[in-house]
Motif scaffolding. Structure first.
Motif, PDB file in Angstrom:
ATOM      1  N   VAL A 101      20.417  11.158  21.583  1.00 14.21           N
ATOM      2  CA  VAL A 101      20.879  12.172  20.646  1.00 14.21           C
ATOM      3  C   VAL A 101      21.972  13.024  21.291  1.00 14.21           C
ATOM      4  N   GLU A 102      21.740  13.478  22.525  1.00 16.07           N
ATOM      5  CA  GLU A 102      22.735  14.305  23.200  1.00 16.07           C
ATOM      6  C   GLU A 102      24.036  13.542  23.389  1.00 16.07           C
ATOM      7  N   ARG A 103      23.947  12.295  23.774  1.00 15.28           N
ATOM      8  CA  ARG A 103      25.137  11.465  23.976  1.00 15.28           C
ATOM      9  C   ARG A 103      25.882  11.322  22.655  1.00 15.28           C
ATOM     10  N   ASP A 104      25.152  11.072  21.568  1.00 17.92           N
ATOM     11  CA  ASP A 104      25.763  10.925  20.264  1.00 17.92           C
ATOM     12  C   ASP A 104      26.432  12.224  19.831  1.00 17.92           C
ATOM     13  N   GLN A 105      25.803  13.356  20.120  1.00 18.39           N
ATOM     14  CA  GLN A 105      26.396  14.646  19.778  1.00 18.39           C
ATOM     15  C   GLN A 105      27.665  14.885  20.588  1.00 18.39           C
ATOM     16  N   ARG A 106      27.673  14.496  21.860  1.00 18.65           N
ATOM     17  CA  ARG A 106      28.872  14.661  22.678  1.00 18.65           C
ATOM     18  C   ARG A 106      30.003  13.797  22.144  1.00 18.65           C
ATOM     19  N   ARG A 107      29.690  12.594  21.724  1.00 18.37           N
ATOM     20  CA  ARG A 107      30.709  11.713  21.141  1.00 18.37           C
ATOM     21  C   ARG A 107      31.303  12.355  19.898  1.00 18.37           C
ATOM     22  N   GLU A 108      30.450  12.845  19.019  1.00 18.44           N
ATOM     23  CA  GLU A 108      30.916  13.451  17.777  1.00 18.44           C
ATOM     24  C   GLU A 108      31.709  14.725  18.066  1.00 18.44           C
ATOM     25  N   ALA A 109      31.251  15.523  19.026  1.00 26.16           N
ATOM     26  CA  ALA A 109      31.985  16.740  19.392  1.00 26.16           C
ATOM     27  C   ALA A 109      33.358  16.386  19.956  1.00 26.16           C
ATOM     28  N   ASP A 110      33.423  15.331  20.762  1.00 27.85           N
ATOM     29  CA  ASP A 110      34.699  14.887  21.316  1.00 27.85           C
ATOM     30  C   ASP A 110      35.643  14.470  20.193  1.00 27.85           C
ATOM     31  N   LYS A 111      35.140  13.730  19.240  1.00 31.37           N
ATOM     32  CA  LYS A 111      35.953  13.289  18.103  1.00 31.37           C
ATOM     33  C   LYS A 111      36.462  14.497  17.309  1.00 31.37           C
ATOM     34  N   MET A 112      35.590  15.450  17.039  1.00 26.24           N
ATOM     35  CA  MET A 112      35.980  16.635  16.274  1.00 26.24           C
ATOM     36  C   MET A 112      37.017  17.461  17.024  1.00 26.24           C
ATOM     37  N   LEU A 113      36.815  17.641  18.315  1.00 28.74           N
ATOM     38  CA  LEU A 113      37.754  18.424  19.113  1.00 28.74           C
ATOM     39  C   LEU A 113      39.127  17.764  19.114  1.00 28.74           C
ATOM     40  N   ARG A 114      39.155  16.460  19.293  1.00 30.13           N
ATOM     41  CA  ARG A 114      40.438  15.760  19.288  1.00 30.13           C
ATOM     42  C   ARG A 114      41.116  15.873  17.932  1.00 30.13           C
ATOM     43  N   GLY A 115      40.340  15.913  16.854  1.00 25.15           N
ATOM     44  CA  GLY A 115      40.908  16.118  15.521  1.00 25.15           C
ATOM     45  C   GLY A 115      41.571  17.475  15.390  1.00 25.15           C
ATOM     46  N   VAL A 116      40.921  18.493  15.923  1.00 22.62           N
ATOM     47  CA  VAL A 116      41.485  19.844  15.894  1.00 22.62           C
ATOM     48  C   VAL A 116      42.761  19.907  16.731  1.00 22.62           C
ATOM     49  N   ILE A 117      42.712  19.314  17.915  1.00 25.09           N
ATOM     50  CA  ILE A 117      43.886  19.310  18.793  1.00 25.09           C
ATOM     51  C   ILE A 117      45.048  18.610  18.086  1.00 25.09           C
ATOM     52  N   ALA A 118      44.800  17.445  17.523  1.00 22.16           N
ATOM     53  CA  ALA A 118      45.862  16.694  16.845  1.00 22.16           C
ATOM     54  C   ALA A 118      46.441  17.485  15.679  1.00 22.16           C
ATOM     55  N   GLN A 119      45.594  18.142  14.917  1.00 20.12           N
ATOM     56  CA  GLN A 119      46.064  18.920  13.768  1.00 20.12           C
ATOM     57  C   GLN A 119      46.994  20.050  14.207  1.00 20.12           C
ATOM     58  N   ARG A 120      46.619  20.741  15.256  1.00 11.43           N
ATOM     59  CA  ARG A 120      47.460  21.853  15.742  1.00 11.43           C
ATOM     60  C   ARG A 120      48.833  21.345  16.191  1.00 11.43           C
ATOM     61  N   PHE A 121      48.860  20.174  16.812  1.00 14.95           N
ATOM     62  CA  PHE A 121      50.136  19.622  17.261  1.00 14.95           C
ATOM     63  C   PHE A 121      50.926  19.022  16.108  1.00 14.95           C
ATOM     64  N   GLU A 122      50.260  18.496  15.097  1.00 11.40           N
ATOM     65  CA  GLU A 122      50.941  17.985  13.901  1.00 11.40           C
ATOM     66  C   GLU A 122      51.775  19.087  13.257  1.00 11.40           C
ATOM     67  N   GLU A 123      51.218  20.287  13.189  1.00 10.34           N
ATOM     68  CA  GLU A 123      51.937  21.414  12.593  1.00 10.34           C
ATOM     69  C   GLU A 123      53.245  21.684  13.340  1.00 10.34           C
ATOM     70  N   GLN A 124      53.193  21.606  14.646  1.00  7.11           N
ATOM     71  CA  GLN A 124      54.394  21.854  15.447  1.00  7.11           C
ATOM     72  C   GLN A 124      55.370  20.684  15.358  1.00  7.11           C
ATOM     73  N   TRP A 125      54.853  19.472  15.232  1.00 10.87           N
ATOM     74  CA  TRP A 125      55.722  18.311  15.087  1.00 10.87           C
ATOM     75  C   TRP A 125      56.556  18.441  13.812  1.00 10.87           C
ATOM     76  N   SER A 126      55.945  18.928  12.746  1.00 13.61           N
ATOM     77  CA  SER A 126      56.678  19.160  11.496  1.00 13.61           C
ATOM     78  C   SER A 126      57.786  20.184  11.699  1.00 13.61           C
ATOM     79  N   ARG A 127      57.495  21.184  12.476  1.00 11.47           N
ATOM     80  CA  ARG A 127      58.501  22.219  12.751  1.00 11.47           C
ATOM     81  C   ARG A 127      59.650  21.653  13.582  1.00 11.47           C
ATOM     82  N   VAL A 128      59.349  20.765  14.529  1.00  9.49           N
ATOM     83  CA  VAL A 128      60.403  20.144  15.342  1.00  9.49           C
ATOM     84  C   VAL A 128      61.323  19.326  14.442  1.00  9.49           C
TER      85      VAL A 128
END
Length: 177
Positions: A33-60
């Motif tokens: 369960v803990e391993r699965d939660q870490r995987r899901e948290a990693d996926k969610m965090l990377r989604g947030v990171i990508a979204q924040r950079f997508e916004e700046q890519w549009s500005r570039v």
């Protein structure tokens, strides 16, 4: 006097923590369960990171249009170099496998590695703020002196290079853990 049969349901209900109840019957389940939660948290965090950079890519991309409108075509390719690295970074973050080969198993990732992993994640999140400031400078420099524009473009290029290097170090940590 006869022995009472073991009542699995009674054993489960003896404790109040659901995972504790399950752990009582299935050794190793909590780790799963803990391993699965870490995987899901990693996926969610990377989604947030990508979204924040997508916004700046549009500005570039918008800055490139501004440069064209200002007749500063000689700088569009220089900005494009940073934009391509930024797009590469975003795509890597968004499409990276998560949780493969037991990467988040306790046996694979120790506390020190997990701390370093979180440090890389924090660097990437802070990098989004740095990128926003860099794009702000770039936007402001479009109408400014040539040296200021060159400086802002160099800043974008350096920052996008650093982002890819940070991501690569994070990926290397996962592959060598």
């Amino acid at each position: 006097m006869s022995e009472q049969p073991i009542d699995p349901l009674g054993k489960v209900t003896e404790t109040t923590d659901l995972l504790g109840k399950i752990r009582g019957f299935l050794g190793g389940f909590l780790g799963y369960v803990e391993r699965d939660q870490r995987r899901e948290a990693d996926k969610m965090l990377r989604g947030v990171i990508a979204q924040r950079f997508e916004e700046q890519w549009s500005r570039v991309s918008e800055v490139q249009r501004m440069l064209i409108a200002e007749g500063k075509l000689a700088y569009v390719d220089d900005v494009e170099a940073g934009a391509v690295r930024l797009r590469t970074f975003i795509d890597r973050v968004k499409t990276a496998s998560y949780g493969y080969a037991g990467l988040f198993d306790h046996a694979r990732i120790g506390e020190d590695e997990l701390t370093r992993l979180y440090e890389y994640d924090l660097q990437m999140l802070e990098g989004a703020d740095d990128l926003q400031a860099s794009v702000d400078r770039l936007e402001a420099a479009v109408g400014a002196e040539e040296e200021e524009l060159k400086f802002a473009i160099r800043g974008l290029q350096d920052l996008t290079r650093d982002l890819i290097e940070t991501y690569d170090r994070r990926k290397d940590l996962l592959l060598t853990a």
